[in-house]
Design a protein around this motif. Structure first.
Motif, short mmCIF file in Angstrom:
data_model
loop_
_atom_site.label_atom_id
_atom_site.label_comp_id
_atom_site.label_asym_id
_atom_site.label_seq_id
_atom_site.Cartn_x
_atom_site.Cartn_y
_atom_site.Cartn_z
N ALA A 47 -5.68 1.85 1.05
CA ALA A 47 -5.25 3.23 1.24
C ALA A 47 -6.35 4.19 0.82
O ALA A 47 -7.04 3.95 -0.19
CB ALA A 47 -3.97 3.52 0.46
N THR A 49 -6.40 8.10 -0.15
CA THR A 49 -5.48 9.19 -0.44
C THR A 49 -6.25 10.44 -0.86
O THR A 49 -7.39 10.37 -1.31
CB THR A 49 -4.50 8.79 -1.55
OG1 THR A 49 -5.24 8.53 -2.75
CG2 THR A 49 -3.71 7.55 -1.18
N PHE A 234 1.96 3.39 -0.28
CA PHE A 234 0.68 3.04 -0.90
C PHE A 234 0.74 3.07 -2.42
O PHE A 234 -0.21 2.62 -3.08
CB PHE A 234 -0.45 3.94 -0.38
CG PHE A 234 -0.15 5.42 -0.35
CD1 PHE A 234 -0.07 6.16 -1.51
CD2 PHE A 234 0.03 6.06 0.86
CE1 PHE A 234 0.21 7.52 -1.47
CE2 PHE A 234 0.29 7.43 0.92
CZ PHE A 234 0.38 8.14 -0.26
N ASP A 235 1.83 3.58 -3.00
CA ASP A 235 1.94 3.59 -4.46
C ASP A 235 2.01 2.17 -5.03
O ASP A 235 1.66 1.95 -6.19
CB ASP A 235 3.20 4.36 -4.90
CG ASP A 235 3.08 5.85 -4.63
OD1 ASP A 235 1.94 6.35 -4.55
OD2 ASP A 235 4.12 6.51 -4.49
N LYS A 239 -4.59 -1.04 -7.70
CA LYS A 239 -5.47 0.12 -7.87
C LYS A 239 -6.80 -0.05 -7.16
O LYS A 239 -7.39 0.93 -6.68
CB LYS A 239 -5.68 0.38 -9.37
CG LYS A 239 -4.45 0.95 -10.05
CD LYS A 239 -4.75 1.35 -11.48
CE LYS A 239 -3.51 1.97 -12.15
NZ LYS A 239 -3.78 2.37 -13.55
N ARG A 241 -7.26 -1.23 -4.41
CA ARG A 241 -7.06 -1.06 -2.98
C ARG A 241 -6.75 0.39 -2.61
O ARG A 241 -6.35 0.68 -1.49
CB ARG A 241 -5.92 -1.96 -2.49
CG ARG A 241 -6.25 -3.44 -2.50
CD ARG A 241 -7.35 -3.78 -1.51
NE ARG A 241 -7.57 -5.21 -1.39
CZ ARG A 241 -8.48 -5.75 -0.60
NH1 ARG A 241 -9.25 -4.98 0.12
NH2 ARG A 241 -8.63 -7.06 -0.54
N ILE A 242 -6.91 1.30 -3.55
CA ILE A 242 -6.68 2.73 -3.30
C ILE A 242 -7.94 3.50 -3.63
O ILE A 242 -8.46 3.42 -4.76
CB ILE A 242 -5.50 3.28 -4.13
CG1 ILE A 242 -4.22 2.50 -3.83
CG2 ILE A 242 -5.29 4.76 -3.84
CD1 ILE A 242 -3.04 2.91 -4.70
N HIS A 244 -9.22 7.30 -3.88
CA HIS A 244 -8.67 8.66 -3.91
C HIS A 244 -9.80 9.68 -3.77
O HIS A 244 -10.83 9.59 -4.45
CB HIS A 244 -7.92 8.91 -5.21
CG HIS A 244 -7.20 10.23 -5.24
ND1 HIS A 244 -6.10 10.49 -4.45
CD2 HIS A 244 -7.45 11.36 -5.94
CE1 HIS A 244 -5.69 11.73 -4.67
NE2 HIS A 244 -6.49 12.27 -5.56
#
Length: 509
Positions: A47, A49, A234-235, A239, A241-242, A244
C-alpha cells in the motif's frame, strides 16, 4: 517532444524504490525495463498511503509508465485480446466510475473494479477488427464496412488506444459489437487500485484472488467503509508493506482547499476555529466561498454534500421544487444515484451487463428522458466510457418524515435509483467535482454529537472528505436556504465529447 519526468520527493522516491523491489520479486524489473514470465504461487500486496496533495496520483502514473516501458500490457474494461504466452499485464482500477474518470482525465487509463471482473463478449466478425487494432491479427475485410471506415478506426486507436472508441469511429454502436458480458475466469497479473480506502474486505479478497501482485493507493484520513468501524483494508498489512507519503508538494501549497483539509489534522482544532479558518480563506482567495445558501443550479451536476439523511431528503425536495418538477415524473437533467440492481438470479447475465456498463451501487447518473419501453429510462452514466444506456428503472424519491419513498415510475425489475441532488459524504467518497457545496450545519451537528472514528472526531473526517471532493472551488454553505436557478434544467451539456486519453506523467496531486 517527450515530457521530462518530474523530480520525486524523498518519500515518493522511497515508495517507488519499494514498489520496484516488490515488482522485481514478481519478475518485472522496471529499472532495467525487463520482464520474465509470471511464476505461479507468488503473491504480494503493498500500500502507498498519503493525504490529499501528497503525490499518490503522480506516483501511480510514474509506476504505470515504467511498467509500460518494460513491456507490460495494459488490461482495460473494453477489450482483452487472446492471451500471449509469457505476457505480463497491468490493470489500473478504481471503486467507482467517477474515481476512474478522474484518473483518466489525468492521463491514467483506469477502469472500475466491476469492469475488470467482467469481460465483454464480442461479435466474432467485429472481434477481427479488435484483434487487428491490438496487433493480434491482419487487417480484416468486414461486410458493410468500407476501407475508409477501417482507416478511421485505426487512426482513432493510434491516438486514443480505445477499442470501443475506434469501433464507434468506424460507425458502429456498442450493441453492434458487444453481445454480452461474462465473469472473468482466469486470474490477471498486476493490479493497482486507487481510492483503496473505499474497499471493503470482500472486495479486497476478490482482488487478491485475481491479482497475484496488488498495489493499493489510499488516503488514511478518509472515511472507512461503514461496516468496518473505521478500519481500512491496508491497515492490516505489515508495516514494511506500507509506504506513507508525508510531504505536501509546493505545487499544492498555495491551494486554500488543501490547506483547510490539512489543518484538520490538528488535534486541538475545534469546529468553531475551523469555520473561522474557512472564513479567513474566503477573504483571501475566491476558490473558497462562504455561501449563505445552497445553489440549485450546481446541484444538478455536483450534489450538495451532507452528513444526515434527513438533510439530504429536504434538500432534494427543495431542488425539485426550485425547478417546478412534477410529482409524477422526472425532468430531463435530474441527477440520480444508482442504489443497486433488482433482478432475480435467472437474469444474472443482464445484471452483469448493467454492472459492466457502469450501473454499480453508488454510480452517479443523469436522467435523459423516457426509455424505449414503459418503465425504461434513458440515462447518462457519469464517468463511464460509454455513458448512454437505456435501462429498466425503479426510481425512488424519499419523502420527509415518511418511511416509504415516492416512486414516480418503475419497471417491474431493473436498476434502482435514488435522487442525487444531495448525497451523504460517505457516498461522495471517491468522486470529485470542479465545484462542491458542503452543507456546514450538518458538520456542526456532527461536532456537537462528539462521535469518534478510529481515534479521530467524526466531524473532522467528514469535513476532510467533503473538502477534498472539490477540484477547483469549495462552497461552505452556512444556512439552510436555497437559491433558485435562473435557467431551466437540461441535458445539452451531456453531449460534450470526452478529451482524448493518453498516458502521461502528471504534476503531483
Amino acid at each position: 517532444m517527450a515530457v521530462p519526468a518530474p523530480i520525486l520527493s524523498a518519500d515518493q522516491a522511497d515508495a517507488q524504490t519499494r514498489v520496484a523491489e516488490l515488482l522485481r520479486g514478481a519478475g518485472i524489473d522496471i529499472e532495467a525495463s525487463a520482464t520474465t514470465p509470471l511464476a505461479d504461487g507468488k503473491s504480494a500486496v503493498m500500500a502507498i498511503t498519503g493525504k490529499a496533495g501528497s503525490g499518490k496520483t503522480l506516483l501511480l502514473a510514474q509506476i504505470s509508465q515504467a511498467l509500460k516501458d518494460a513491456g507490460v500490457d495494459f488490461v482495460s474494461g473494453d477489450y482483452e485480446s487472446r492471451r500471449k504466452k509469457d505476457r505480463r499485464t497491468l490493470a489500473i482500477l478504481a471503486p467507482t466510475n467517477k474515481a476512474a474518470s478522474v484518473l483518466r482525465t489525468r492521463g491514467v487509463p483506469a477502469t472500475t473494479i466491476h469492469r475488470i471482473l467482467y469481460t465483454p463478449v464480442y461479435d466474432p466478425e467485429y472481434e477481427k477488427i479488435a484483434e487487428w487494432l491490438s496487433g493480434q491479427g491482419d487487417r480484416p475485410t468486414i461486410e458493410g464496412l468500407s476501407e475508409l471506415a477501417l482507416d478511421r478506426a485505426h487512426a482513432f486507436f493510434q491516438q486514443n488506444n480505445s477499442i470501443p472508441g475506434a469501433l464507434a469511429a468506424a460507425g458502429l454502436r456498442g450493441s453492434d459489437f458487444i453481445t454480452g458480458w461474462k465473469r472473468r475466469e482466469e486470474p490477471l497479473d498486476i493490479g493497482m487500485v486507487d481510492e483503496s480506502s473505499m474497499l471493503d474486505k470482500k472486495q479486497f479478497q476478490d482482488l487478491c484472488e485475481i491479482f497475484p501482485t496488488l498495489i493499493l493507493f489510499g488516503d488514511p484520513a478518509q472515511l472507512a467503509p461503514v461496516q468496518q468501524s473505521g478500519s481500512m483494508v491496508f491497515d492490516d498489512l505489515p508495516k514494511d508493506r506500507i509506504a506513507h507519503l508525508n510531504r505536501v508538494h509546493r505545487q499544492d501549497a498555495d491551494n486554500p482547499i488543501l490547506d483547510l483539509a490539512h489543518a484538520l489534522a490538528d488535534p486541538d482544532l475545534t469546529f468553531e476555529t475551523f469555520e473561522r479558518m474557512v472564513e479567513d480563506a474566503s477573504r483571501k482567495d475566491d476558490r473558497v466561498v462562504m455561501a449563505g445558501r445552497v445553489e440549485a443550479a450546481k446541484m444538478a451536476r455536483s450534489p450538495v454534500l451532507v452528513w444526515r439523511n434527513a438533510t439530504r431528503i429536504r434538500l432534494i425536495h427543495a431542488f425539485r421544487a426550485a425547478y417546478s418538477a412534477p410529482s409524477d415524473t422526472l425532468l430531463p437533467g435530474e441527477p440520480l444515484i444508482c442504489d443497486g440492481i433488482e433482478l432475480p438470479l435467472k437474469h444474472r447475465k443482464k445484471r452483469i451487463d448493467l454492472e459492466a456498463r457502469g450501473l454499480i451501487k453508488g454510480a452517479q447518473v443523469i436522467y435523459r428522458g423516457e426509455g424505449s419501453r414503459p418503465g425504461f429510462s434513458k440515462l447518462h452514466v457519469v464517468g463511464a466510457p460509454d455513458p448512454q444506456v437505456n435501462v429498466a428503472s425503479i426510481v425512488k424519491i424519499e419523502m420527509p418524515d415518511e418511511d416509504e419513498p415516492f416512486i414516480p415510475f418503475a419497471a417491474r425489475m431493473g436498476a434502482t435509483f435514488l435522487h442525487g441532488a444531495a448525497v451523504t459524504i460517505h457516498k461522495a467518497q471517491g468522486s470529485q467535482w470542479p465545484e462542491v457545496q458542503v452543507f456546514a450545519p450538518d458538520l456542526f451537528a456532527a461536532a456537537r454529537v462528539g462521535r469518534m472514528e478510529a481515534g479521530v472526531p467524526l466531524w473532522k473526517r467528514l469535513a476532510y472528505v467533503a473538502i477534498t471532493r472539490a477540484e477547483t472551488r469549495l462552497f461552505w454553505v452556512m444556512r439552510n436556504r436555497l437559491a433558485r436557478p435562473t435557467e431551466p434544467l437540461g441535458i445539452d451539456d451531456l453531449d460534450t465529447p470526452a478529451p482524448p486519453l493518453a498516458l502521461q506523467r502528471d504534476d503531483p496531486a
